[in-house]
Design a protein around this motif. Structure first.
Motif, PDB file in Angstrom:
ATOM      1  N   ASP A   1       0.835  -1.215   0.000  1.00  0.00           N
ATOM      2  CA  ASP A   1       0.000   0.000   0.000  1.00  0.00           C
ATOM      3  C   ASP A   1       0.861   1.254   0.000  1.00  0.00           C
ATOM      4  OD1 ASP A   1      -2.302  -1.598   2.264  1.00  0.00           O
ATOM      5  OD2 ASP A   1      -2.237  -1.641   0.085  1.00  0.00           O
TER       6      ASP A   1
ATOM      7  N   GLY B   1       4.872   2.000   3.887  1.00  0.00           N
ATOM      8  CA  GLY B   1       3.502   1.503   3.890  1.00  0.00           C
ATOM      9  C   GLY B   1       3.247   0.523   5.014  1.00  0.00           C
TER      10      GLY B   1
ATOM     11  N   VAL C   1      -1.041   5.219   4.171  1.00  0.00           N
ATOM     12  CA  VAL C   1      -1.368   3.903   3.623  1.00  0.00           C
ATOM     13  C   VAL C   1      -2.497   4.075   2.625  1.00  0.00           C
ATOM     14  CG1 VAL C   1      -2.104   1.542   4.148  1.00  0.00           C
ATOM     15  CG2 VAL C   1      -0.662   2.772   5.759  1.00  0.00           C
ATOM     16  N   ASN C   2      -2.435   3.293   1.513  1.00  0.00           N
ATOM     17  CA  ASN C   2      -3.462   3.388   0.463  1.00  0.00           C
ATOM     18  C   ASN C   2      -3.582   4.816  -0.055  1.00  0.00           C
ATOM     19  OD1 ASN C   2      -4.215   0.750   0.067  1.00  0.00           O
ATOM     20  ND2 ASN C   2      -5.838   0.785   1.600  1.00  0.00           N
ATOM     21  N   ASN C   3      -2.443   5.454  -0.307  1.00  0.00           N
ATOM     22  CA  ASN C   3      -2.438   6.835  -0.776  1.00  0.00           C
ATOM     23  C   ASN C   3      -1.955   6.885  -2.219  1.00  0.00           C
ATOM     24  OD1 ASN C   3       0.145   6.002   0.089  1.00  0.00           O
ATOM     25  ND2 ASN C   3       0.847   8.118   0.119  1.00  0.00           N
TER      26      ASN C   3
ATOM     27  N   GLY D   1      -4.413   9.396   2.494  1.00  0.00           N
ATOM     28  CA  GLY D   1      -5.150   8.133   2.497  1.00  0.00           C
ATOM     29  C   GLY D   1      -5.542   7.743   3.917  1.00  0.00           C
ATOM     30  N   TYR D   2      -5.125   6.577   4.323  1.00  0.00           N
ATOM     31  CA  TYR D   2      -5.363   6.120   5.695  1.00  0.00           C
ATOM     32  C   TYR D   2      -4.120   6.451   6.523  1.00  0.00           C
ATOM     33  CZ  TYR D   2      -6.402   3.113   9.644  1.00  0.00           C
ATOM     34  OH  TYR D   2      -6.649   2.639  10.894  1.00  0.00           O
TER      35      TYR D   2
ATOM     36  N   PHE E   1      -9.167   7.422   0.602  1.00  0.00           N
ATOM     37  CA  PHE E   1      -7.999   6.584   0.409  1.00  0.00           C
ATOM     38  C   PHE E   1      -8.250   5.674  -0.780  1.00  0.00           C
ATOM     39  CE2 PHE E   1      -9.436   2.408   1.887  1.00  0.00           C
ATOM     40  CZ  PHE E   1     -10.617   2.743   2.530  1.00  0.00           C
ATOM     41  N   GLY E   2      -7.163   5.101  -1.303  1.00  0.00           N
ATOM     42  CA  GLY E   2      -7.269   4.227  -2.462  1.00  0.00           C
ATOM     43  C   GLY E   2      -7.569   4.981  -3.742  1.00  0.00           C
TER      44      GLY E   2
END
Length: 681
Positions: free
Chosen positions: A564, A583, A616-618, A633-634, A668-669
């Motif tokens: 991630d 990540g 994370v998940n960015n 993200g997160y 996010f994501g």
């Protein structure tokens, strides 16, 4: 100002407890300040929909509020543009002006409401809402459990030099935020009563009703000569707090403000007040002139450096030009004083340990004393690192700033709930009017209905043909508009779909022809690292000649497996790099990586750039200037989805954070792109 309160006013305020105000939005729980001669009344309440605890500040409505001020307040609280909201040009006020202080409670309410609505800072109360009910104006602010600095000094004072400097640095940081506004904002009422201390040791500034803009606002302390002297209320009377004597009241006010001079709105007046408060925290007295000879002996006995004593005297000079001219300069001097006092405390602690080791029993081994020193010295000297980390890191991404973001979301939610409730009330009124009409029709007799039908039948019918022709014209125009829309949609489908397909088919047909003209042998790209290496260039074949000039290369692995992440390609000083944020690592802990990595393509190895916020998940992208934009993200720091946007400059290795508008939350994501003009998508 002290508002006189009788038994009737006290009973009215006691009756408010337990009631619901503003059409059922706020339920009053208890009275926060119970002094009968208090200049303001604060109630603890709870928002019935959100369940958020708030403070209701009650101010008597002794005169009407200008319509332009209410328009500005609504525009700021609802995140709208003030100029667009204030349509009437005659009632429009400049953005950086405040209502004139004429001695009335309503003018104080309007000044404080406008300032708090425009200011957003962790150590300043956030204004959520305002309303008028039962002859009083109410300000709705966030509730933070705290006590006044006066009460704190009564139970803990005088403070140590390090603790007093720590408090002064926090106040100086808030003053620097106010003084660097455009135009600068001067409090003019900085006293221990206007400072709140939370259980965590955070200092908050309250009471902004006397604050003013230092350059653009006219002198408000001069009251019209036509006003009777008994009715004239000055700034100095308003600063008076319950329990203060006249001497204590003027101790925090510089001479130019007491005399009503033109410099009473200079930022140096707040520096003077902070210097007096720092002096009181150190000695327990308010002015140096009030100290006796015994106090001077106590001054020498206290563990205070000469530098700190000189700093307090410089901040409280009588002439404004002889003091510190900015809060930032004063803050730098306070930081230097903190380092000096910390070194003094460390040396005194070390001397105490050495004295204890000399007078220790002979049977005790010397190694025990050395062990004690090894255990105690890092704990004391580590305070400097803790303080430096608090100033450099927590000021940017600590808990108070997360609270500020939460306050903004709370204010937006309250305003949205209020608008929805008003819309619901309008719909209910419309339905009530429809029901009333139906009831009237049902109560009419059959004879009345027959008479109305006969009257409608006997009405002139000359307008019927004209109405029919108009309806046919509308139908014809609608059909023509529908046909035009179909033609435009067909043309758009041809441009967007048919032409790309035709171009792709043409390319596929031409490829075999071009490939037959070659030697017939498929070219392969040999490995840069050499054949057979796992991290080399993989040979790739191009069946149709399309991959003859490209290849895939496997990069070297990171020290630990991560997921991630987000990465971006950057050219810096003639070299090519790939930047990637840390990540998710999984187990064993730590589960999240808080570092920034860089891959040198020429050297073919990874290197760690430094500490980086947890993401994370960015997603990441690069603009034309080589700046890397990271979405959060997160966030592994707050364990929540964050809308914050980070800008990293590889050339200077600096990180800057940008908060996008509330109307555009970043999840996010997702993905992020930058064009050549610097726009982000």
């Amino acid at each position: 100002m002290i508002f006189a309160e009788g038994a009737q006013g006290a009973s009215e305020r006691a009756a408010i407890v337990g009631q619901v105000l503003r059409d059922g939005e706020y339920r009053v729980q208890r009275l926060l300040n119970k002094a009968q001669d208090s200049r303001e009344w604060l109630f603890l309440a709870i928002h019935t929909t959100l369940g958020v605890s708030v403070v209701l500040k009650q101010v008597p409505a002794d005169k009407p509020v200008a319509e332009s001020i209410l328009i500005q307040l609504d525009a700021i609280l609802q995140a709208e543009d003030i100029i667009e909201s204030a349509d009437p040009p005659n009632s429009q006020e400049p953005e950086h002006t405040l209502p004139t202080f004429d001695g009335s409670a309503t003018s104080l309410f309007a000044r404080e409401a406008l300032l708090l609505a425009r200011l957003q800072y962790p150590t300043i109360p956030t204004l959520y809402d305002y309303f008028f009910e039962r002859g009083y104006w109410y300000l709705v602010m966030d509730y933070i459990p705290a006590q006044t600095l006066t009460a704190y000094l009564q139970s803990h004072g005088p403070l140590s030099a390090l603790e007093a400097l720590h408090c002064a640095l926090q106040i100086c940081d808030t003053l620097d935020y106010l003084h660097t506004q455009t135009p600068a904002i001067v409090l003019r009422n900085l006293t221990p009563e206007s400072i709140r201390v939370t259980p965590e040791g955070v200092l908050l500034l309250t009471n902004f009703d006397l604050a003013a803009y230092s350059q653009t606002e006219a002198d408000e302390d001069e009251i019209d000569e036509a006003v009777e002297p008994a009715e004239a209320v000055t700034i100095h009377q308003h600063i008076h707090h319950p329990g203060d004597t006249e001497t204590e009241m003027f101790a925090y006010i510089p001479a130019e403000q007491q005399a009503g001079a033109a410099q009473n709105k200079a930022t140096s007046s707040d520096i003077y007040s902070l210097g007096v408060i720092l002096d009181e925290m150190l000695y327990g007295k308010r002015t140096e002139q009030d100290r006796s000879s015994a106090d001077l002996e106590l001054d020498n006995a206290l563990s205070i450096s000469t530098y700190l004593k000189s700093l307090v005297r410089l901040a409280t000079r009588a002439e404004p030009l002889d003091r510190f001219q900015s809060a930032q300069t004063f803050s730098l001097a306070l930081q230097r004083a903190y380092q000096i006092e910390e070194q003094r405390a460390f040396r005194e602690h070390l001397s105490l340990l050495q004295a204890q080791s000399v007078h220790a029993p002979e049977g005790r081994e010397q190694g025990a004393g050395e062990t004690a020193r090894e255990e105690e010295i890092p704990r004391v000297s580590g305070q400097e690192n803790v303080q430096r980390e608090w100033r450099e890191e927590n000021v940017l991404s600590g808990t108070p700033f997360r609270e500020l973001e939460q306050r903004e979301f709370t204010r937006t939610a309250m305003q949205r709930i209020r608008r929805e409730r008003l819309n619901q009330e309008q719909v209910e009124l419309q339905l009530a009017s429809v029901d009333e009409g139906l009831e009237q029709r049902s109560s009419m007799s059959h004879s009345q209905i027959s008479l109305q039908a006969i009257a409608r039948a006997e009405a002139p019918t000359a307008i019927i043909p004209t109405l029919q022709r108009f309806q046919r014209l509308i139908k014809v125009n609608f059909v023509l508009a529908l046909l035009l829309c179909l033609v435009l949609v067909s043309l758009l489908i041809y441009i967007r779909v048919a032409q790309p397909i035709e171009s792709t088919l043409h390319t596929l047909i031409q490829r075999p022809i071009s490939s037959t003209k070659s030697s017939g042998n498929v070219q392969t790209i040999q490995s840069v690292q050499g054949a057979g290496k796992s991290e080399g260039v993989q040979n790739s074949q191009a069946p149709n000649g399309g991959l003859a000039d490209s290849y895939w290369q496997a990069l070297s692995s990171l020290p630990t497996a991560e997921a991630d992440n987000a990465m971006a390609y950057v050219e810096l000083q003639g070299r090519e790099y790939i930047y990637m944020n840390g990540g998710y690592r999984g187990s064993p802990p730590p589960a999240y990586d808080h570092n920034l990595y860089r891959y040198d393509i020429r050297a073919a190895h990874w290197e760690m750039v430094g500490h980086f916020p947890g993401m994370v998940n960015n997603a990441a992208t690069v603009d034309e200037q080589g700046h890397i934009f990271f979405t959060t993200g997160y966030s592994s720091d707050t364990y929540a989805v964050s809308s914050q946007l980070s800008i990293y400059d590889p050339g200077t290795a600096s990180l800057k954070k940008v908060a996008p508008p509330i109307q555009m939350p970043l999840g996010f994501g997702g993905s992020i792109l930058a064009d050549r003009q610097g726009h982000l998508y």
